[in-house]
Design an enzyme around this catalytic site. Structure first.
Site, PDB file in Angstrom:
ATOM      1  N   ASP A  26      -7.626  -7.478   0.422  1.00 45.23           N
ATOM      2  CA  ASP A  26      -6.861  -7.515   1.673  1.00 45.23           C
ATOM      3  C   ASP A  26      -7.727  -6.908   2.759  1.00 45.23           C
ATOM      4  O   ASP A  26      -8.621  -6.097   2.481  1.00 45.23           O
ATOM      5  CB  ASP A  26      -5.554  -6.720   1.555  1.00 45.23           C
ATOM      6  CG  ASP A  26      -5.787  -5.219   1.736  1.00 45.23           C
ATOM      7  OD1 ASP A  26      -5.531  -4.698   2.839  1.00 45.23           O
ATOM      8  OD2 ASP A  26      -6.260  -4.555   0.781  1.00 45.23           O
ATOM      9  N   GLY A  74      -1.438   5.957   1.586  1.00 39.55           N
ATOM     10  CA  GLY A  74      -2.515   6.931   1.456  1.00 39.55           C
ATOM     11  C   GLY A  74      -3.610   6.743   2.487  1.00 39.55           C
ATOM     12  O   GLY A  74      -4.102   7.715   3.064  1.00 39.55           O
ATOM     13  N   ASP A 126       0.856  -1.166   0.000  1.00 42.73           N
ATOM     14  CA  ASP A 126       0.000   0.000   0.000  1.00 42.73           C
ATOM     15  C   ASP A 126       0.906   1.234   0.000  1.00 42.73           C
ATOM     16  O   ASP A 126       2.030   1.188   0.495  1.00 42.73           O
ATOM     17  CB  ASP A 126      -0.880  -0.033   1.248  1.00 42.73           C
ATOM     18  CG  ASP A 126      -1.986   1.008   1.217  1.00 42.73           C
ATOM     19  OD1 ASP A 126      -1.963   1.866   0.320  1.00 42.73           O
ATOM     20  OD2 ASP A 126      -2.852   0.949   2.099  1.00 42.73           O
TER      21      ASP A 126
END
Length: 375
Positions: A271, A95, A92
């Protein structure tokens, strides 16, 4: 990275495919255990491989940037070498973590200034240095830096946020193309669709992202406070536009029911922290519903945790796991986390098998109501 779409269900948009990466193949649809700081909480990598059957895990740029830090990661040879996970990793961009730091972060066109949740130190993320950070981490799949607007954001805020995410994406793509992988294997960049709960913004963002021609695409900013029905509607809007020959990743979602509904709508990758977080709080997911292992009803239940589950499920009894939670033994959280992750991987694996067999919709209808039961 390449994607082979093997089969699309005739009665829905559910798909089965294979993502090929430098660290191995990923059979889709797939669930990715969350290894935020380079580790999945309470679970050894040997258990992830042998019990959970994980094919890919997720790491987080924000957390790995803060600790252990980029210097250590680069000297180690990247996250794969540092934590010894030899299968694919997705990172990731940070953000969502920046979004969650409301009160200790400031957004502007250049990027985001924030204070560490660890020691209060000041830092600044830009699309460019996030790409550099993800190069150092060495994930097979890197996410673009975006802003995740709150689920209840008004239209004006959501539109401005989406447009800034698009401008940041252009900068991410430029930086990604100007830099090279550091550890001898290729990395892939996924853009992220935003637009909150507004169909026209979601459609505009999906078109913008699709036009980038990336090897895969993500759907962000859902399951952040909006009603479930709105989330499903936004998935349908976006997946009608995103290319069918590229994997689609729904970020941070969700319950077993959410996952099956999203698979039916054409999502390939998922996820969520829910399997391990709920496991640490004694909540176990099963095809017969969710079990609270602290409930007294399990005290004398000497049947296996899940007779159809992984080896650990078949080894330990409900009564023993109930005892471990009551005694506040750390082993309780470990067993529950392994069970939940293995169940999520089993769920998407079963979905894949039924997609290939051509009866996904019938199978999904037969199991989805029981998944929401409380036992």
């Amino acid at each position: 990275m390449t994607f082979d779409l093997k089969y699309t269900d005739k009665s829905s948009d559910a798909r089965a495919g294979i993502i090929h990466t430098a660290h191995g193949d990923i059979m889709t649809p797939i669930f990715m255990p969350v290894g935020t700081c380079g580790a999945v909480k309470g679970v050894h990598f040997s258990e992830l491989r042998e019990q959970v059957k994980a094919q890919i895990i997720l790491g987080n740029t924000y957390h790995l940037y803060l600790r252990p830090g980029l210097d250590i990661l680069q000297k180690a040879g990247g996250l794969h070498a540092f934590n010894t996970w030899d299968r694919p990793i997705l990172t990731d961009s940070g953000g969502f973590q920046v979004f969650s730091l409301t009160g200790i972060r400031k957004l502007r066109e250049e990027g985001c200034e924030f204070r560490s949740h660890i020691d209060g130190s000041k830092h600044f993320f830009t699309p460019e240095n996030v790409m550099d950070t993800e190069r150092v981490i060495g994930a097979d799949i890197m996410m673009a830096f975006d802003e995740c607007a709150p689920g209840e954001a008004d239209y004006a805020y959501a539109k401005n946020s989406m447009q800034m995410t698009h401008r940041w994406l252009d900068r991410c793509v430029k930086r990604f193309s100007e830099t090279e992988p550091l550890y001898g294997y290729e990395q892939t960049l996924f853009p992220i669709v935003q637009g909150c709960k507004y169909p026209d913004l979601r459609a505009e963002s999906a078109k913008y992202i699709a036009d980038k021609g990336a090897e895969g695409n993500a759907i962000g900013g859902l399951a952040v406070g909006e009603p479930t029905e709105i989330m499903y509607e936004m998935i349908e809007v976006v997946n009608a536009i995103l290319p069918k020959d590229k994997p689609r990743y729904l970020m941070g979602v969700g319950t077993p029911q959410n996952i099956l509904e999203a698979i039916e709508r054409g999502v390939d990758m998922f996820d969520c922290v829910m399997p391990t977080r709920n496991g640490r709080n004694a909540m176990l997911f099963t095809y017969e519903g969710t079990m609270n292992m602290k409930n007294k009803k399990w005290e004398y239940d000497f049947s296996p945790i899940d007779p159809d589950g992984c080896d650990i499920d078949r080894t330990y009894t409900k009564a023993y796991l109930h005892h471990l939670f009551k005694a506040q033994e750390l082993l309780a959280m470990q067993i529950a986390s392994i069970h939940n992750l293995a169940f999520y991987l089993r769920l998407v694996g079963d979905a894949r098998r039924h997609i290939l067999d051509g009866d996904f919709v019938e199978w999904k209808r037969s199991v989805i109501d029981n998944l929401s039961r409380r036992r």
